[in-house]
Design a protein around this motif. Structure first.
Motif, short mmCIF file in Angstrom:
data_model
loop_
_atom_site.label_atom_id
_atom_site.label_comp_id
_atom_site.label_asym_id
_atom_site.label_seq_id
_atom_site.Cartn_x
_atom_site.Cartn_y
_atom_site.Cartn_z
N CYS A 174 -12.97 44.84 46.46
CA CYS A 174 -14.41 44.59 46.42
C CYS A 174 -14.92 44.40 47.85
CB CYS A 174 -14.71 43.36 45.57
SG CYS A 174 -14.34 43.59 43.82
N LEU A 176 -11.07 46.24 43.11
CA LEU A 176 -12.20 46.96 42.53
C LEU A 176 -11.66 48.09 41.66
CD1 LEU A 176 -15.28 47.36 42.40
CD2 LEU A 176 -15.05 48.92 44.35
N SER A 180 -14.13 44.04 38.56
CA SER A 180 -13.27 43.42 39.57
C SER A 180 -12.13 42.67 38.90
CB SER A 180 -14.06 42.46 40.45
OG SER A 180 -14.58 41.39 39.68
#
Length: 518
Positions: free
Chosen positions: A199, A227, A233
């Motif tokens: 992420c 991700l 996530s």
């Protein structure tokens, strides 16, 4: 005298010696040779071949069909086809076979078939060797088994694995992490860099640590967010070690990622539980303060009128008595008056300890000032109150909290400190509310708090819990012969407090002078 010269060995002796060496070599190599006549189907075996097949020489040499009977079903057709291939096309053949021996043992053989042609190019004979390769075959099987286990452990471990080159490109990744991410291997290996797996917030962190990692060779338990391909996530815990070449240059990484979802969920639940506990604790404190206020009010309302009436009655009774009687009863009347005054004072102190009325109608500073005055009267310890930089209007629950901490701190000082002075400092700035209470007493070593033979420190625990339950911080400083200080602070950014102009002096708040000693 001329030396005798031995006769040279004849051809037969040379042949026997050569055959002996051949048989010895075949025995060491667990190998035998054979021949097959195409036209007659007759075979000849070397002695070592009999031993390989556990066949007695008394049984004679088998023909091809009988020899094939030693092989497992899956090897029979394969071997027969190899023989016909060599005969029909004159092609050398090499094959491996599974052998089932008369003893029940299972062995593995490697056979080489060499066609022999006549002058016309026709294969008229096959020559070959057969070697026992059981040990090698079993070693290969064990190696394959271990390789499979290692590969299976890597690919299907309950954690993710990947390796990076010096540019951060993914060069290897296991199936577990691919399942987490939702990618196919060909979409990732050699096509994506590691930072693309994370992420945005974790990407920035990864970029910072990867450069350092290529020098130090170690990353340990980093909180990261993967991700997934679908945009969701996944929290992971990342640890990595590096592979360096002989010159100390970074070659690749060995990285393991463990699923951190359960721990993160537990942390969220624990935080929610702590928040709920803090709310319940604050509610409990509020309920306790309300009960104290109610009990103090009822105690005052029920006793004060009666005590005042009793005081008036005793006074009227003293005036109504004849002089001789008054003179005789005057000591008793004085004792009654003194007892009544002591009772009134005691009830007033109890009400103040329970919930000072000043705290409700005048606020924190007057209530602390009143309590400090009573404290000095009881203990002889002077209290200095400094509110020079205090300009806040506090909610009632915060006022109650700070008053209780002050009350507990002064009580501890009277019990343990042997102090002559206590300083109370209250101030606020743009972001913080601060209260400090310090004495000039004998102090103590906080490391020994609660040990056998020392004070249990329940008052300090109570103050700390009160402050933390309300969202503040509590700090204690002390040392032998250096006095004791406590520091309580609150974050004003929460919006619970707001500035107000300092109230004008009045008879009701005249006691809230900026700096005052009691």
């Amino acid at each position: 005298m001329p030396r005798e010269i031995a006769d040279p060995p004849n051809a037969e002796e040379v042949l026997r010696a050569s055959e002996a060496r051949l048989h010895e070599a075949q025995a060491v190599g667990r190998m035998g040779d054979w021949e097959l006549d195409r036209d007659t189907g007759a075979m000849s075996w070397s002695p070592q071949l009999f031993r390989l097949f556990e066949r007695s020489s008394a049984q004679g040499t088998p023909d091809l069909n009988e020899a094939l009977g030693y092989y497992s079903l899956e090897s029979v057709e394969h071997t027969r086809a190899a023989f016909w291939e060599a005969i029909d096309f004159g092609a050398r053949q090499e094959l491996e076979q599974t052998v089932l021996l008369p003893s029940g043992a299972r062995r593995y053989h490697a056979t080489t078939i060499v066609p022999v042609k006549d002058l016309r190019g026709r294969v008229y004979k096959l020559y070959g060797t057969t070697q026992d390769i059981t040990e090698r075959k079993l070693a290969e099987q064990e190696l394959r088994r271990q390789t499979f286990e290692i590969e299976d452990l890597y690919q299907n471990a309950p954690c993710g694995y990947y390796s990076l080159d010096a540019d951060g490109m993914i060069i290897r990744i296991n199936d577990t992490q691919l399942r987490w991410l939702g990618y196919a291997r060909e979409e990732v290996v050699g096509r994506m860099r590691a930072y693309e797996l994370f992420c945005p917030a974790s990407r920035a962190l990864f970029g910072q640590v990867f450069r350092r990692f290529k020098k130090t060779g170690l990353m340990h338990n980093m909180d990261m967010e993967l991700l997934r391909k679908d945009g969701s996530s996944m929290p992971v815990l990342l640890s990595s070690t590096a592979i360096f070449d002989a010159q100390g240059e970074f070659v690749a990484s060995r990285t393991v990622l463990s699923d951190n979802s359960d721990r993160k969920q537990l942390e969220l639940e624990r935080a929610a539980h702590a928040t709920r506990l803090a709310e319940l604790s604050r509610h409990m404190v509020d309920v306790q303060e309300n009960e104290r206020r109610k009990f103090a009010a009822e105690l005052h309302d029920h006793t004060s009128p009666n005590l005042a009436a009793l005081q008036l009655t005793l006074t009227n009774l003293a005036h109504a008595l004849p002089a001789p009687v008054h003179a005789e009863l005057e000591p008793l009347l004085d004792d009654a008056q003194a007892l009544l005054l002591d009772t009134t004072t005691g009830i007033r102190d109890i009400c103040t300890n329970l919930r000072p009325a000043t705290l409700d109608y005048a606020g924190l500073i007057p209530a602390v000032q009143d309590y400090a005055q009573q404290f000095r009267q009881r203990t002889g310890i002077a209290v200095h109150l400094d509110t020079t930089n205090f300009t806040m209007q506090l909610p009632s629950n915060v006022q109650s909290l700070l008053f209780r901490i002050t009350q507990e701190a002064l009580t501890n000082c009277a019990k343990h400190a042997h102090a002559r002075n206590v300083r109370i400092h209250l101030e606020n700035c743009d972001t913080r509310l601060l209260m400090e209470i310090a004495d000039d007493g004998i102090g103590f070593d906080p490391r020994h708090l609660g040990e056998s033979g020392t004070a249990p420190g329940l008052g300090l625990i109570t103050m700390k819990e009160r402050a933390e339950f309300a969202g503040g911080t509590f700090a204690l400083t002390s040392g032998p012969r250096t006095g004791t200080g406590i520091r309580v602070s609150f974050d004003l950014q929460a919006g619970e407090f707001r500035k107000q102009p300092r109230p004008a002096r009045s008879p009701a708040n005249e006691r809230t002078a900026n700096t005052r000693s009691t």
